[in-house]
Design an enzyme around this catalytic site. Structure first.
Site, PDB file in Angstrom:
ATOM      1  N   ASP A   1       0.786  -1.240   0.000  1.00  0.00           N
ATOM      2  CA  ASP A   1       0.000   0.000   0.000  1.00  0.00           C
ATOM      3  C   ASP A   1       0.816   1.288   0.000  1.00  0.00           C
ATOM      4  O   ASP A   1       0.311   2.338   0.398  1.00  0.00           O
ATOM      5  CB  ASP A   1      -0.935   0.041   1.221  1.00  0.00           C
ATOM      6  CG  ASP A   1      -1.930  -1.100   1.266  1.00  0.00           C
ATOM      7  OD1 ASP A   1      -2.019  -1.838   0.271  1.00  0.00           O
ATOM      8  OD2 ASP A   1      -2.610  -1.260   2.288  1.00  0.00           O
TER       9      ASP A   1
ATOM     10  N   HIS B   1      -0.404   5.067   1.159  1.00  0.00           N
ATOM     11  CA  HIS B   1       0.169   5.757   2.313  1.00  0.00           C
ATOM     12  C   HIS B   1       0.889   7.030   1.894  1.00  0.00           C
ATOM     13  O   HIS B   1       0.624   8.122   2.423  1.00  0.00           O
ATOM     14  CB  HIS B   1       1.152   4.837   3.030  1.00  0.00           C
ATOM     15  CG  HIS B   1       0.516   3.613   3.614  1.00  0.00           C
ATOM     16  ND1 HIS B   1       1.141   2.842   4.569  1.00  0.00           N
ATOM     17  CD2 HIS B   1      -0.682   3.020   3.388  1.00  0.00           C
ATOM     18  CE1 HIS B   1       0.358   1.827   4.907  1.00  0.00           C
ATOM     19  NE2 HIS B   1      -0.749   1.910   4.189  1.00  0.00           N
TER      20      HIS B   1
ATOM     21  N   TYR C   1     -18.934  -0.569   2.665  1.00  0.00           N
ATOM     22  CA  TYR C   1     -17.488  -0.752   2.688  1.00  0.00           C
ATOM     23  C   TYR C   1     -16.981  -1.114   1.288  1.00  0.00           C
ATOM     24  O   TYR C   1     -16.003  -0.544   0.792  1.00  0.00           O
ATOM     25  CB  TYR C   1     -17.085  -1.886   3.626  1.00  0.00           C
ATOM     26  CG  TYR C   1     -17.447  -1.765   5.083  1.00  0.00           C
ATOM     27  CD1 TYR C   1     -18.018  -0.607   5.616  1.00  0.00           C
ATOM     28  CD2 TYR C   1     -17.213  -2.831   5.938  1.00  0.00           C
ATOM     29  CE1 TYR C   1     -18.343  -0.519   6.956  1.00  0.00           C
ATOM     30  CE2 TYR C   1     -17.530  -2.751   7.295  1.00  0.00           C
ATOM     31  CZ  TYR C   1     -18.098  -1.600   7.794  1.00  0.00           C
ATOM     32  OH  TYR C   1     -18.411  -1.530   9.120  1.00  0.00           O
TER      33      TYR C   1
ATOM     34  N   ASP D   1      -2.866  -8.096  -5.605  1.00  0.00           N
ATOM     35  CA  ASP D   1      -4.248  -7.626  -5.575  1.00  0.00           C
ATOM     36  C   ASP D   1      -4.287  -6.141  -5.289  1.00  0.00           C
ATOM     37  O   ASP D   1      -3.306  -5.539  -4.860  1.00  0.00           O
ATOM     38  CB  ASP D   1      -5.067  -8.392  -4.527  1.00  0.00           C
ATOM     39  CG  ASP D   1      -4.705  -8.017  -3.098  1.00  0.00           C
ATOM     40  OD1 ASP D   1      -5.171  -6.963  -2.623  1.00  0.00           O
ATOM     41  OD2 ASP D   1      -3.962  -8.772  -2.442  1.00  0.00           O
TER      42      ASP D   1
ATOM     43  N   GLU E   1      -8.108   5.150  -4.264  1.00  0.00           N
ATOM     44  CA  GLU E   1      -6.868   5.630  -3.664  1.00  0.00           C
ATOM     45  C   GLU E   1      -5.696   5.468  -4.629  1.00  0.00           C
ATOM     46  O   GLU E   1      -4.707   6.199  -4.538  1.00  0.00           O
ATOM     47  CB  GLU E   1      -6.612   4.910  -2.340  1.00  0.00           C
ATOM     48  CG  GLU E   1      -7.563   5.368  -1.245  1.00  0.00           C
ATOM     49  CD  GLU E   1      -7.354   4.652   0.073  1.00  0.00           C
ATOM     50  OE1 GLU E   1      -7.123   5.340   1.084  1.00  0.00           O
ATOM     51  OE2 GLU E   1      -7.438   3.406   0.099  1.00  0.00           O
TER      52      GLU E   1
ATOM     53  N   GLU F   1      -7.430  -3.342  -3.703  1.00  0.00           N
ATOM     54  CA  GLU F   1      -8.780  -3.161  -3.198  1.00  0.00           C
ATOM     55  C   GLU F   1      -9.327  -1.788  -3.572  1.00  0.00           C
ATOM     56  O   GLU F   1     -10.387  -1.667  -4.160  1.00  0.00           O
ATOM     57  CB  GLU F   1      -8.741  -3.339  -1.676  1.00  0.00           C
ATOM     58  CG  GLU F   1     -10.060  -3.251  -0.959  1.00  0.00           C
ATOM     59  CD  GLU F   1      -9.862  -3.533   0.517  1.00  0.00           C
ATOM     60  OE1 GLU F   1     -10.529  -4.430   1.047  1.00  0.00           O
ATOM     61  OE2 GLU F   1      -9.024  -2.849   1.151  1.00  0.00           O
TER      62      GLU F   1
END
Length: 901
Positions: A647, A651, A804, A720, A726, A722
């Site tokens: 990520d 971040h 979500y 992967d 972002e 999600e």
């Protein structure tokens, strides 16, 4: 025919001179373990029920490595401040993982390359059929843009075009890289390759040891090939359309070669249906472990080693050796989109195996001198072509010794290529024409001219007759959509299904050129629309409401909300406050209120540039990157696995976005902080191929057109991602930091990435009703949830509520949201899921996700979004920790007063 198999090589050679001789395998006896069909899933009709180790398996556990419980967001007091002692302390609790086991299925145990001086002959193909038409040369095709990444070592080797050199010293034709004269802005100018800021200390004890990879260069931690060097090294590497996996003694053949698989639609498994219009299935998944073809050798056994070498953004060499340090080897150049799986053999006895079993193998002539072809039909009716190119030019006389083993001579060197042919004789002719050569590495280049972006993928190739043999590669749907006319003319009608990206199409040639029109060049920090661009005009009535919200939110403690044990949540807080302050200063014109808040934001940001946060950053000298120290204590999942490179674009993207706004409001801030912010850019969005400290483009995958979030975690189902939104935030942050800091190339790269993602997200993540890349019984979910390389699961790592699953593809609301989330898609999703008469009305949602949904509503109904955020007695508990009422109001107000939206 069994007698034929026992003939001497000389007699056998005479017998096989006639093309299309059938090599029928010996009929198995009653005691034989052979079966007509072995590795079909148990649910396949007509398949025999065999022991589990002989069948494909479905790994249905939700892979959760490094993804901690993310929601609900921290609770807030009435004034909008965080109760910091409540939910933020769950970030490092082991129980903050949710172990999802889905029902119904079992869980199985660089420097730029020098321009090429000579054109490479190629062939022109009709895109309407599979026939070979007239021949032309590459000089008749537009020269490609010069690439930016390092060149594979093989490309520097010059050998006879009629020979094949073992291992990685392939005979090659370098990727076409003639510089095109243009006035465009190069999108790949590095920000620099200088030292790490002094506040960031080095550390050489990363929690994941660098095993299975031989390289002192920065390693691509988040790319498709990491299965070659992580953990057991047996998980699949997804090149699309094929997947490769080191057999390592697994399966009914207990082979130690490299297995190759391609999955047809009827082998998919589906989850239970969701309560959404159309009752879409909750997930679909491809079986793993089906060993259709295995490239192996008799010498490979329990002592065999696998080492990944030449690990580059689009490629890696998988090297199998009978034992460590052996001079004997099989080197497989593993490249995204490769049309053939190629093994380069050095002094081994090759064995081509199939755990699905060979029904027949046919010698099928020679495409050209020195290449010998076999046509294999497996028991699942699939036809695979086998091309053998001996180094000595002699016929290898492959011998079918059983229904699973096709063997060559001992001590043999050369290349063996396998390819699945779904297109009959016309397709076989095209495979013949490109046989003998193979890609060894790729480069990407690109530029932006006003609102048009152009990028190019180029390949270096190795093998036999590279000067005269065109390369064949497979393109994904978003590539094909964006092809320029020249590249479209080289696409042919050979298609193979990919695991999660629809149909891949074969393309002939050493490079593709893609064009992305309508880039968001005019997009700034203010609310933006495609029709009218950025707007800072707010009515007086709207300003009055927004000022009241801003006054409340600017009372919050900026330092406390960003002084956390999480780079992710800290970055979200800084980005949120930067957006509020921008709104107050530039949209409301209230400099008096903005200035002290900006000072507090700069002070909070300084905590990170001075590296005094709760978990300081370090420079990891093992894999080479900047990581949090949170996992050095043993919990690899801390802060969503940041230490293991999970990520980073999420971040660090929030920090880059906050920096872009701070630098815009105070240009004097840019200089002292440039190197620290650029360090984050280099870590996850580097433009340099020769940076000794960071890999090229760690997160964004220029082949797939989006980023991968998963880092150094072994995974059954590959990489992967999600949160597509972002990912978009990261590209937008690059664009705006480039603009703020005066880096025109970074700004262009961010714009180009946004253009590519608008296309790729529509194809793969945000599913309108006409989507053709996912199964028809899945697209009713509207978003993919988590997109893996091998499966798509309509869920999240932190829960299965619809707000979500859908909302993680909405946040944060930014000007770029209007660009990538089409009004058609947003309307379909809202009407199906969140409208008042839909299955999960937004008005019934609680917590921060409610604000996420109503912010997203502004993309299609800004007036309704405005009414929600402007209502009396607004509950600040409806605001996500990375969002603000101030910005949501400003965004809705601008769009609601823009009649062209």
């Amino acid at each position: 025919m069994q007698a034929i198999l026992r003939m001497s090589p000389a007699v056998m050679l005479i017998w096989l001179l006639a093309a299309n001789t059938v090599l029928s395998a010996p009929a198995p006896t009653q005691s034989s373990s052979f079966s007509e069909i072995t590795q079909y899933p148990p649910s396949t009709q007509g398949a025999r029920q065999l022991p589990p180790e002989t069948q494909g398996v479905y790994h249905t556990a939700l892979e959760r490595e490094g993804h901690e419980l993310e929601q609900p967001e921290p609770t807030k007091d009435a004034d909008g401040t965080f109760e910091l002692d409540s939910l933020f302390d769950t970030l490092n609790e082991p129980d903050s993982f949710i172990d999802w086991i889905l029902p119904g299925l079992d869980t199985p145990p660089e420097a730029p390359a020098e321009p090429s001086a000579s054109p490479v002959p190629d062939s022109t193909y009709s895109s309407s059929d599979l026939s070979l038409s007239s021949t032309s040369t590459e000089s008749e095709i537009d020269s490609p843009i010069s690439p930016t990444q390092e060149v594979h070592p093989a490309a520097e080797v010059t050998t006879s075009p009629d020979s094949v050199t073992p291992e990685s010293t392939f005979a090659t034709q370098a990727a076409q890289d003639t510089v095109v004269p243009m006035v465009d802005q190069d999108a790949f100018v590095p920000v620099g390759t200088g030292p790490i800021p002094a506040a960031i200390p080095p550390r050489d004890d990363h929690p994941v040891a660098k095993n299975g990879v031989d390289s002192s260069n920065p390693i691509e931690t988040n790319k498709f090939h990491s299965a070659l060097f992580l953990g057991s090294q047996t998980n699949a590497t997804f090149t699309h359309p094929y997947s490769l996996a080191w057999a390592k003694g697994s399966g009914n053949l207990q082979s130690f070669g490299m297995s190759v698989s391609h999955i047809e639609p009827h082998l998919l498994a589906y989850g239970p249906t969701n309560s959404l219009p159309g009752n879409p299935v909750s997930y679909y998944i491809n079986p793993i472990g089906i060993q259709s073809v295995i490239l192996s050798a008799t010498e490979l056994s329990h002592s065999t080693t696998l080492i990944a070498e030449n690990v580059l953004p689009f490629s890696a060499d998988a090297v199998l050796r009978p034992q460590a340090g052996s001079a004997q080897s099989i080197t497989l150049p593993v490249v995204q989109g490769m049309a053939y799986v190629t093994g380069v053999y050095t002094q081994l006895q090759p064995v081509i195996q199939s755990a699905v079993h060979f029904r027949e193998v046919v010698t099928a002539g020679s495409p050209r001198a020195g290449i010998f072809k076999y046509r294999a039909t497996l028991e699942d009716d699939a036809v695979w072509l086998i091309y053998v190119t001996p180094q000595d030019g002699q016929d290898p006389n492959l011998e079918l010794v059983s229904t699973t083993d096709l063997r060559g001579p001992a001590g043999w060197s050369g290349t063996i290529q396998v390819a699945k042919n779904p297109a009959g004789s016309p397709g076989e002719s095209l495979y013949d024409n490109s046989s003998g050569v193979f890609p060894i590495e790729a480069t990407v280049s690109g530029s932006v001219n006003d609102r048009t972006g152009t990028y190019r993928l180029s390949w270096a190739k190795g093998g036999k007759d590279t000067q005269s043999t065109p390369l064949m590669m497979f393109a994904l749907p978003h590539h094909v959509e964006a092809f320029d006319s020249q590249t479209s003319g080289h696409a042919v009608n050979i298609t193979l299904r990919t695991t999660t990206k629809g149909l891949a199409r074969a393309v002939i040639g050493e490079y593709w050129t893609m064009t992305e029109p309508d880039l968001p060049k005019t997009m700034d920090f203010a609310p933006w629309s495609i029709a009218s661009g950025s707007s800072r005009q707010l009515s007086q009535a709207a300003q009055t409401v927004i000022k009241t919200a801003a006054a409340t939110e600017l009372k919050q403690d900026i330092d406390a909300q960003s002084n956390l044990n999480s780079m992710y949540y800290s970055g979200k807080a800084l980005s949120k406050f930067a957006t509020i302050i921008y709104t107050v200063d530039r949209l409301l014109g209230d400099h008096a209120s903005a200035t002290p808040a900006l000072d507090r934001l700069k002070s909070a940001f300084a905590r990170f540039t001075q590296n005094k946060q709760q978990f300081p950053l370090v420079y990891d000298t093992v894999w080479k990157g900047v990581v949090s120290t949170a996992s050095y204590g043993g919990d690899v999942g801390a802060d969503f696995g940041n230490t293991l490179y999970n990520d980073h674009h999420f971040h660090y993207g929030y920090f880059i976005h906050a920096a872009a706004i701070i630098g815009t409001l105070d240009p004097s801030w840019v200089g002292p902080n440039r190197d620290w912010v650029n360090m984050l850019v280099r870590d996850c969005g580097n433009a340099a191929a020769n940076d000794p400290l960071f890999p090229f483009s760690r997160s964004f995958d220029w082949y797939h057109g989006h980023s991968w979030a998963k880092g150094l975690f072994e995974s059954f189902d590959g990489k992967d991602q999600e949160s597509s939104s972002e990912d978009v935030m990261f590209a937008y942050a690059l664009k705006m930091w480039g603009k703020t800091s005066g880096d025109a190339s970074m700004e262009a790269r961010g714009n180009l990435m946004l253009g590519i993602m608008r296309r790729s997200l529509r194809n793969y993540f945000l599913m309108e009703s006409n989507n053709v890349n996912h199964p028809p019984n899945f697209i009713g979910n509207k978003v993919t949830g988590i997109l893996f390389e091998n499966k798509v699961d309509h869920t999240t790592y932190f829960g299965a509520n619809l707000e979500y699953i859908q909302g993680i593809h909405m946040l944060p609301l930014l000007p770029s949201s209007t660009y990538v989330r089409s009004q058609e898609f947003v309307r379909e999703e809202w009407d199906a899921i969140f409208a008042s008469d839909a299955v999960a009305p937004a008005e019934r949602v609680t917590g921060g996700w409610k604000g996420v949904l109503y912010s997203n509503l502004a993309l299609i109904d800004p007036a309704a979004s405005w009414r929600f955020f402007a209502q009396d007695n607004f509950d600040y508990g409806w605001i996500d920790g990375g969002a603000s009422r101030t910005w949501s109001l400003a965004f809705a107000a601008e769009t609601s007063h823009n009649p062209r939206r």
